[in-house]
Design a protein around this motif. Structure first.
Motif, PDB file in Angstrom:
ATOM      1  N   ARG A  33       0.828  -1.202   0.000  1.00  0.00           N
ATOM      2  CA  ARG A  33       0.000   0.000   0.000  1.00  0.00           C
ATOM      3  C   ARG A  33       0.866   1.257   0.000  1.00  0.00           C
ATOM      4  N   THR A  35       0.420   5.765  -0.140  1.00  0.00           N
ATOM      5  CA  THR A  35      -0.425   6.951  -0.145  1.00  0.00           C
ATOM      6  C   THR A  35       0.105   7.954  -1.164  1.00  0.00           C
ATOM      7  N   VAL A  70       2.874   2.561   3.087  1.00  0.00           N
ATOM      8  CA  VAL A  70       2.156   2.455   4.360  1.00  0.00           C
ATOM      9  C   VAL A  70       2.896   1.459   5.249  1.00  0.00           C
ATOM     10  N   SER A  75      -2.875   3.212   9.112  1.00  0.00           N
ATOM     11  CA  SER A  75      -3.935   3.275   8.109  1.00  0.00           C
ATOM     12  C   SER A  75      -3.385   4.091   6.934  1.00  0.00           C
ATOM     13  N   TYR A  76      -4.098   4.074   5.833  1.00  0.00           N
ATOM     14  CA  TYR A  76      -3.717   4.952   4.728  1.00  0.00           C
ATOM     15  C   TYR A  76      -3.657   6.408   5.212  1.00  0.00           C
ATOM     16  N   SER A  79      -0.643   7.191   7.382  1.00  0.00           N
ATOM     17  CA  SER A  79       0.541   7.231   6.524  1.00  0.00           C
ATOM     18  C   SER A  79       0.605   8.546   5.751  1.00  0.00           C
ATOM     19  N   SER A  96     -10.086  12.311   1.033  1.00  0.00           N
ATOM     20  CA  SER A  96      -9.896  11.053   0.316  1.00  0.00           C
ATOM     21  C   SER A  96     -10.529  11.139  -1.064  1.00  0.00           C
ATOM     22  N   VAL A  99      -9.314   4.724  -3.904  1.00  0.00           N
ATOM     23  CA  VAL A  99      -8.241   3.735  -3.992  1.00  0.00           C
ATOM     24  C   VAL A  99      -8.136   3.243  -5.431  1.00  0.00           C
ATOM     25  N   LYS A 112      -3.880   4.928  -2.334  1.00  0.00           N
ATOM     26  CA  LYS A 112      -5.019   5.756  -1.947  1.00  0.00           C
ATOM     27  C   LYS A 112      -4.627   7.201  -2.181  1.00  0.00           C
TER      28      LYS A 112
END
Length: 177
Positions: A33, A35, A70, A75-76, A79, A96, A99, A112
């Motif tokens: 993952r 960001t 991440v 969490s996203y 991060s 946000s 994703v 994300k």
């Protein structure tokens, strides 16, 4: 000595399957993952980072977004706030944008996207992370996507911007973020 960075591993469906130390990570094989924070200024342009020449991935390229991998236990959103603070020395309200999945040579990423609006008069000056950010540049979304100057953009951040541009419009300074 800083603690070893531990990265969250996910599967092809973005389900957490474990974690690994960064030094053992196979970025071309392991799904992970990341960001991506698109930092807009009060003119609606993006603040783009020129990466330092000592970065392992795409040294000297332009990173369209602030962000990064991440870590375990994050969490996203956690991060994204950490990365914004580390790379630019600011912490702003993040929105946000969804994703997406991207892959290429050396990466398989569930990313994300977040957006924020930075105004130096309100938020103060940026403090660049010397080991990662060589300089910053103001660029419009169209300038980046058209890339008539043949600049080298990190492929994952360019893909993040394409996902964002195909779905949404840039926030305006007067819009709630």
């Amino acid at each position: 000595m800083p603690a070893e960075e531990i990265i969250i591993l996910v599967d092809k469906d973005n389900t957490v399957i474990g974690e690994t130390p960064r030094r053992l990570m196979d970025f071309g094989k392991d799904y992970h993952r990341v960001t991506y924070i698109l930092v807009f200024n009060n003119k609606g342009n993006l603040i783009v980072q020129k990466r330092t020449d000592n970065k392992a991935f795409c040294p000297g390229y332009y990173g369209i977004s602030t962000g990064g991998v991440v870590d375990s236990g994050e969490s996203y959103l956690d991060s994204a706030h950490r990365e914004l603070q580390e790379e630019l020395g600011i912490d702003l309200t993040l929105t946000s944008q969804g994703v997406f999945f991207t892959q290429g040579e050396g990466f398989k990423i569930w990313g994300k996207i977040y957006t924020c609006c930075y105004d130096e008069e309100i938020d103060g000056p940026l403090t660049l992370q010397a080991k990662e950010v060589a300089s910053i540049h103001e660029m419009s979304i169209n300038y980046i996507l058209e890339n008539t100057d043949n600049l080298l953009f990190t492929p994952d951040s360019l893909d993040a911007l394409r996902h964002y541009a195909n779905k949404l419009t840039a926030p305006q300074p007067s819009d709630p973020i």
